[in-house]
Design an enzyme around this catalytic site. Structure first.
Site, short mmCIF file in Angstrom:
data_model
loop_
_atom_site.label_atom_id
_atom_site.label_comp_id
_atom_site.label_asym_id
_atom_site.label_seq_id
_atom_site.Cartn_x
_atom_site.Cartn_y
_atom_site.Cartn_z
N ASP A 1 0.82 -1.20 0.00
CA ASP A 1 0.00 0.00 0.00
C ASP A 1 0.86 1.27 0.00
OD1 ASP A 1 -2.67 1.27 0.38
OD2 ASP A 1 -1.75 1.99 2.24
N GLU B 1 1.31 -0.39 -4.92
CA GLU B 1 0.38 0.68 -5.28
C GLU B 1 1.15 1.99 -5.39
OE1 GLU B 1 -3.42 3.20 -3.60
OE2 GLU B 1 -1.84 2.49 -2.28
#
Ligand code: CA
Length: 495
Positions: free
Chosen positions: A234, A264
């Site tokens: 993330d 990400e």
């Protein structure tokens, strides 16, 4: 790779009823049957918002739904044992299971500390707008219910580079913590907002060697506890890439495992930054193709005014196909979410054909396209809105097409702004393989495309069932394939 397909097995508005892990366990075999190979599960640890937490608000990485913290034992998705069982059920069904790792920030600290900070300009975080002064910040995490089980590490202000709340003045701003690791932010790849190290909550400072050590200890514990196959990382745009280089190298060496990893780095308009990140991480991880998702969004909004020939321009799958995870939607882009950039419904079958039936990219299917969703939330104007995301009726057929038909040489017909197509000429390993894909954002039309002479005389029909007719491949291996207005058809040979 055998045309692998990933599924994001959650959406932002999945009910916070503790059922997701059990639901996934019960679905795993069916998912494998319909052509899913790998599943990205949401964060397993306890978030700041307790039983409501998506997990992108990390609180205690060692609390997988085991301790009564943040007002709950279970997480939004279930208990620790249910998570472990879900991973096992996925693996037994033959799926790879990817764990979602959220290490940029933490929130929900128990104790305040008096710390020295400088305020920064939120639009340019390189610009200090105060002299150093003291605030009271929630930066000490003691995890009282866990009470040192698994790790006795205590997080405090030396573990964080910034915070956004001064409890003394009850003021919200962006505060750079003045700690022994630097007056400035950590180096990140892009210069968006001057330096985008700080995203939210208490921003973890990886310059502290004790933090890096603790996160390796945690990674080891997490894998030994849950036994997943890889990672989704993330918010890496907000982290110095050196940290994950070190952490992934450690994990891969420690367990002698590949740990497939997708990060990400959400920069839909800045492919250059994504490529710099790839350079810096030396291909240790793939990235989600945010620029492609943005193009699919635009194509869906602009309709017949969008030039379909440009849909892959400035995308990761075009620049670095072997490291691109392609997607149509995720939990951030879906309607009413933080990076809202949805792909309109009429275009979704076209978008999925673009990611599932071409040679390049590792496609990631979004949860609502398989299961649908209906929810209410406030829009940007603060007004409550009702959203229905209907499941996509063509998706299962497109998954079959990917697994059985979309192999072999790819010939592109990107020669009309409103109608593009390509053929896959099949290969010997997959006996049924070969298909012709045609899509239009304008009127219905016909295009001559080449399947190859080995298909001469074969009868093709539209596997998606949108068009009733047949196409007979001529002796030179060509067919005149058809598509309806604003639609996609995928033609395959009859048995
Ligand atoms: Ca950061």
């Amino acid at each position: 790779m055998e045309n692998l397909t990933m599924l994001q097995f959650f959406e932002w508005y999945y009910p916070a009823d503790g059922s997701l892990w059990r639901f996934f366990a019960s679905e795993a075999r069916w998912l494998k049957d319909i052509g899913i190979d790998a599943v990205w599960l949401p964060p397993a640890h306890k978030g700041m918002a307790g039983g409501q937490a998506s997990g992108y608000d990390s609180y205690d990485l060692y609390d997988l739904g085991e301790f009564n913290q943040r007002g709950t034992v279970r997480t939004k998705y279930g208990t620790k044992q249910e998570y472990i069982d879900a991973v096992q059920a996925g693996k037994q069904a033959g799926l790879k299971v990817y764990a979602d790792i959220v290490l940029n920030h933490m929130g929900g600290a128990e104790e305040k500390e008096e710390i020295t900070v400088r305020k920064v300009n939120p639009e340019n975080r390189m610009e200090f707008i105060s002299e150093p002064y003291e605030i009271e910040a929630f930066t000490k995490f003691t995890f009282p219910a866990r009470a040192g089980k698994y790790s006795g590490f205590t997080w405090d202000h030396r573990c964080f580079s910034g915070v956004d709340y001064d409890a003394r003045k009850q003021e919200t701003a962006i505060y750079k913590i003045q700690n022994e690791y630097g007056e400035d932010w950590q180096d990140v790849i892009s210069d968006e907002l001057g330096n985008y190290d700080y995203l939210m909550l208490s921003d973890i400072d990886f310059r502290n060697p004790l933090v890096r050590e603790e996160l390796k200890r945690w990674g080891k514990w997490f894998y030994e506890t849950a036994g997943f196959d890889g990672f989704r990382l993330d918010a890496i745009k907000h982290m110095n890439p050196e940290f994950f280089n070190e952490w992934l190298d450690y994990m891969r060496a420690e367990f002698n495992s590949e740990f497939y990893t997708v990060g990400e780095y959400w920069a839909p308009g800045d492919l250059g930054a994504m490529l710099r990140y790839i350079e810096f991480t030396q291909e240790r991880m793939s990235l989600f193709d945010a620029p492609l998702q943005a193009n699919l969004h635009r194509a869906s909004v602009e309709g017949k005014n969008y030039d379909l020939r440009t849909v892959f321009d400035d995308t990761l799958v075009q620049a670095r196909p072997e490291l691109a995870v392609t997607l149509v939607e995720n939990h951030d882009t879906q309607p009413l979410q933080s990076l809202e950039q949805t792909v309109e419904r009429w275009f979704r079958p076209l978008a999925y054909a673009l990611i599932l039936l071409r040679a390049d990219g590792y496609p990631c299917v979004f949860y609502t396209d398989l299961y649908g969703s209906s929810y209410e939330d406030n829009g940007r104007d603060g007004q409550a809105q009702q959203v229905t995301m209907e499941k996509m009726t063509e998706l299962e057929a497109l998954l079959v097409l990917r697994k059985r038909y979309a192999y072999g040489i790819q010939v592109d017909y990107f020669n009309d702004p409103q109608c593009i197509g390509w053929t896959r000429q099949g290969d010997e390993i997959h006996p049924e393989s070969g298909c012709a894909v045609l899509m239009s954002n304008g009127l219905g039309t016909t295009k001559a495309m080449e399947m190859g002479k080995s298909f001469a005389g074969r009868i093709f029909t539209d596997y998606l069932g949108k068009i009733d007719g047949q196409v007979i491949i001529n002796e030179d291996g060509w067919g005149d394939f058809q598509v309806y207005a604003g639609s996609v058809s995928v033609w395959t040979a009859e048995g």
